[in-house]
Design an enzyme around this catalytic site. Structure first.
Site, PDB file in Angstrom:
ATOM      1  CG  HIS A   1      -0.054   5.912   2.564  1.00  0.00           C
ATOM      2  ND1 HIS A   1      -1.347   5.462   2.676  1.00  0.00           N
ATOM      3  CD2 HIS A   1       0.617   5.391   3.625  1.00  0.00           C
ATOM      4  CE1 HIS A   1      -1.457   4.710   3.761  1.00  0.00           C
ATOM      5  NE2 HIS A   1      -0.280   4.645   4.357  1.00  0.00           N
TER       6      HIS A   1
ATOM      7  CG  HIS B   1      -0.175   0.282   2.503  1.00  0.00           C
ATOM      8  ND1 HIS B   1       0.731  -0.610   3.036  1.00  0.00           N
ATOM      9  CD2 HIS B   1      -0.178   1.348   3.333  1.00  0.00           C
ATOM     10  CE1 HIS B   1       1.235  -0.106   4.137  1.00  0.00           C
ATOM     11  NE2 HIS B   1       0.699   1.077   4.346  1.00  0.00           N
TER      12      HIS B   1
END
Length: 664
Positions: free
Chosen positions: A75, A60
Site C-alpha cells: 500500500h 496506490h
C-alpha cells in the site's frame, strides 16, 4: 521443520515496525502483519516472487500471491486513493508473474507530501491468520529489493492449496448483500450518502451528515474491521473483500452511485475565516480544479504541440505548402486536440467536480460547434468595445470563440455540479432521464454564452486597450508588463482580445511588435520546464518536462503551464519573470514579427520580407535571455524536488501556421 518465506523491501527508505505506521488500521494489524517503510526514493519493486493478483485503479495498492499461499499487499502512502493515481506509475498488470526486487513502478513522494498525506509504504500479508505463524522484520535503512522480514509459515501451509488458504470472497455469491444493507442503514441510509468510493481495504463514504452514522453499530458488524474518519470521508474498513462489499453497497444505494462521476467527486471543504485566507482558499481551489481538469490530457497536448511545431517548420522552409491537402490533414491531426479542447476539458472538469461527464462534454460541444465558431468571427454592433454579434430570444449578446479555451468549461462544469442535485431533487424520476439532460444542456450552455463569455470578452477588451496604450507610451515598459503577466491572462482566457489586435497589425502593416513580445513569454515557459527536466530525478516528471519543453519550443505551452509550471507554483513565477525580461528586451530592441508562429519554431516569422534586419537578431537576444533567466531562476528557486508537490496549472491558445498569432 517449519517452512519460511521472505518479504523484500518494495522501496528504499527506513524500515519501521508495522505498529509505527501513520495509519491506525495498518498499525493495529487489522489488515495483516508486515512492516512499514518511510521512503526516500521513488522506485517501487516487487516484495515477493509470485503473481500479481490486484492493481488498484488508482495505482496506490498492489496485491501479490506467492506459491506459499501468502497474499501480500503493498500500500503506497496513506489516503493516496484520493489522488486518483497522479503520484504513481505502475508497469505491471493483474496476472503478471514477478520476482522479488523486480521494478514495478514509481511513487512521487514529494507530490504526496505536498498534498498533506503520509508517504508510509505498508507491506502486509492480508491472510496472516491463515498462513503466518511468526513474522520477524528488521528496522532501519533498507534498499529496494533488500530482505526485510522472515515469515514462519504455519505447518498446515506446506501442503495447503491455493483454494484452501484464499480468504478472498468469490464475486456473484451475494454473500455481502446483508452486510451492505446494514452498513448503508447505519451510515444514515441512502439519503445521507453523497457518494461512495473504495480503496484496497476500505469503503469510503462522503456523507451529508457524519453525526447520523452509528459508529458502534458498524464496528460490531461481522465483516467490518473498524471505522475511520479522515479527509472528509467516513471510512468503513473491510480488508481484502472490500471490492465485493463495495459492489453490494452500490447495489443497496441504487442508481446514481458508483459511476465515474460520483467516484471522482471531491469532498466539499469549508473556506477559512478572514478575507485574505478566503481569497487564498478560493484561488487555490480554482487552480486545483484547473490542474486536475488538464492533467489527463497534458500528454496529448504535448504531442499535438510538437506535431504542430514540425508542421510550422515544414511550411516555413517550403517543404509543405500551406494550401495543400497534406497540410490540411496533418494540421487537423495536430489541431484537433486544441480545437475540441472545450469537450475534453468539460469531460475531465466534470469528473473533478462531480458532475455528469457526458452532459458537460456535450456542453463543450455546443461551444465548439461550427456555426457558433462562425458566428464568433462576425463583429456586430460595438458596445463597450465588444461586438454584439448575436441575439438570444431578442437579447443582444457577444458570442466569443471557445476553441482552445478551458476556463468557460470549468465554469460550465461547476454550474452543472450545482444544477444536477437540484434537478434530481425536483424532477420526477419517471422523466428525469430525458428532462434533466435537456434542462442542464440548455441552461448551462445559455449561461456560458450569455454571461461567462461576454464577461470574459468585456474584461479582455479593456485589458487589450490598456496594453496598446502602454505600448504606444513605451515599447520597453509594455514589453516588461506584457511579458510578465501575459500568461496569467491566458489562464483565464482573458488574452483573446489581443488576437484581433495582432491580426489587425499584421493585416495593415505586415508585422506586429505585440506578437513578438508574446513569443518571448512562450520561450520563458519552456525555460522553466527545461530546468525541471534537468533537475528532477523522477522519471515520470522528467518525461513530461521533456515533452513539454519540445512543445513549448514549438509554440504550444499548455503542457508546460498545466503540467508543470502552475502545478509547482514557483515555476510559473520564475517563468513569468523570464517572460518579463524577454518582453522588455523585445520592446527595447523594437523587435518586429511578420508571422503568427512564435517561440523558437517560429524564428522565420522574425525575418523581414525586405531583408534580414535587427528584428531577427533581437528575437534571438530576447528569446535566449528569456530562456536563460527562466531556466536559472527555476533551477535556483522555482523547483525543489524535496519540497515540490501537487498543485496547479495554466492555459494558453495558439494556432501555429494558422490565422491566430503566437498567442500562448
Amino acid at each position: 521443520m517449519a517452512k519460511t518465506a521472505t518479504l523484500y523491501a518494495p522501496i528504499t527508505g527506513k524500515a519501521i515496525d508495522i505498529t509505527e505506521v501513520a495509519d491506525p488500521t495498518f498499525a493495529k494489524k487489522m489488515i495483516g502483519d508486515g512492516f512499514g517503510i518511510q521512503p526516500t526514493d521513488t522506485k517501487v519493486v516487487a516484495p515477493v516472487t509470485g503473481s500479481v493478483e490486484l492493481v488498484a485503479g488508482t495505482k496506490h495498492a498492489i496485491g501479490f500471491r506467492t506459491d506459499d499461499g501468502m497474499e501480500v499487499l503493498v500500500h503506497l502512502g496513506i489516503d493516496t486513493v484520493e489522488m486518483n493515481g497522479a503520484p504513481f506509475t505502475i508497469s505491471i498488470k493483474e496476472g503478471d508473474a514477478v520476482t522479488e526486487g523486480q521494478p514495478i513502478g514509481t511513487m512521487d513522494i514529494d507530490m504526496i507530501k505536498k498534498a498533506g498525506k503520509s508517504t508510509d509504504v505498508m507491506t502486509v500479508i492480508t491472510n496472516t491468520k491463515d498462513v503466518v505463524d511468526k513474522l520477524e522484520a528488521k528496522q532501519g535503512d533498507v534498499t529496494a529489493g533488500e530482505a526485510v522480514a522472515t515469515v514462519t509459515l504455519k505447518d498446515a501451509m506446506a501442503a495447503a492449496t491455493d483454494e484452501k488458504v484464499s480468504t478472498k470472497p468469490k464475486k456473484g455469491e451475494g454473500k455481502y448483500d446483508e452486510l451492505a444493507k446494514q452498513i448503508v442503514k447505519d451510515v444514515g441510509g441512502p439519503e445521507n450518502v453523497s457518494s461512495v468510493i473504495h480503496c484496497i481495504t476500505r469503503v469510503r463514504f462522503y456523507l451529508k451528515d457524519d453525526n447520523k452514522a452509528n459508529d458502534d453499530a458498524i464496528k460490531n458488524l461481522d465483516g467490518v474491521i473498524d471505522v475511520a474518519k479522515a479527509g472528509g470521508q467516513y471510512q468503513v474498513v473491510i480488508g481484502p473483500g472490500v471490492a465485493d462489499v463495495y459492489d453490494a453497497v452500490v447495489k443497496q444505494l441504487g442508481p446514481g452511485f458508483g459511476d465515474q462521476s460520483q467516484q471522482a467527486a471531491a469532498p466539499k471543504r469549508k473556506a477559512p475565516k478572514g478575507f485574505f485566507p478566503k481569497i487564498g482558499f478560493y484561488l487555490s481551489s480554482l487552480i486545483g480544479v484547473i490542474t486536475a481538469s488538464m492533467m489527463p490530457i497534458i500528454g496529448l497536448l504535448a504531442a499535438a504541440g510538437i506535431l504542430k511545431g514540425f508542421l510550422s517548420l515544414a511550411t516555413s522552409f517550403k517543404w509543405i505548402s500551406a494550401t495543400s491537402t497534406t497540410y490540411t490533414i496533418i494540421n487537423a491531426m495536430g489541431d484537433a486536440t486544441f480545437y475540441f479542447l472545450p469537450i475534453l476539458v468539460g469531460f475531465t472538469a466534470a469528473k473533478r467536480l462531480g458532475a455528469n461527464q457526458i452532459i458537460v462534454a456535450v456542453i463543450g460541444g455546443v461551444l465548439a460547434y461550427p456555426t457558433i465558431i462562425k458566428l464568433s468571427a462576425t463583429t456586430g454592433n460595438i458596445v463597450f468595445g465588444v461586438g454584439m454579434n448575436a441575439t438570444f430570444f431578442g437579447i443582444p449578446l457577444h458570442v466569443a470563440s471557445y476553441t482552445y479555451s478551458i476556463f468557460p468549461m470549468i465554469a460550465a462544469a461547476w454550474m452543472a455540479s450545482v444544477l444536477e442535485p437540484w434537478l434530481k431533487k425536483h424532477i420526477s424520476a419517471s422523466v428525469s432521464m430525458i428532462v434533466n439532460p435537456l434542462l442542464e444542456v440548455f441552461l448551462v450552455s445559455a449561461a456560458v454564452l450569455i454571461i461567462v463569455g461576454p464577461v470574459i470578452s468585456l474584461i479582455s477588451a479593456g485589458i487589450a486597450d490598456g496594453l496598446v496604450a502602454v505600448y504606444k507610451a513605451s515599447p520597453a515598459i509594455s514589453g516588461l508588463i506584457i511579458g510578465g503577466f501575459y500568461q496569467c491572462l491566458v489562464i483565464f482566457g482573458l488574452h483573446w482580445a489581443v488576437i484581433p489586435i495582432v491580426a489587425s497589425q499584421i493585416a495593415t502593416t505586415g508585422h506586429s511588435m505585440i506578437n513578438a513580445i508574446i513569443s518571448a513569454t512562450m520561450v520563458a515557459q519552456s525555460g522553466a520546464v527545461l530546468a525541471v527536466f534537468f533537475k528532477t530525478h523522477d522519471q515520470k516528471l522528467k518525461q513530461l518536462a521533456g515533452a513539454s519543453t519540445l512543445s513549448a519550443f514549438s509554440g504550444i505551452t499548455e503542457p508546460a503551464m498545466y503540467g508543470i509550471n502552475l502545478k509547482y507554483g514557483k515555476c510559473f513565477v520564475t517563468a513569468s519573470i523570464g517572460g518579463a525580461v524577454g518582453g522588455f528586451l523585445t520592446g527595447l530592441l523594437h523587435v518586429n514579427m511578420w508571422g503568427f508562429a512564435g517561440s523558437f519554431i517560429g524564428f522565420a516569422s522574425f525575418i523581414n520580407p525586405k531583408g534580414l534586419d535587427s528584428s531577427f537578431w533581437g528575437f534571438w537576444i530576447a528569446s535566449l535571455s528569456a530562456l536563460a533567466v527562466s531556466f536559472v531562476l527555476t533551477w535556483m528557486f522555482g523547483f525543489n524536488e524535496s519540497k515540490a508537490g501537487n498543485s496547479h496549472k495554466g492555459v494558453k491558445k495558439v494556432r501555429l501556421g494558422s490565422r491566430e498569432p503566437a498567442i500562448k
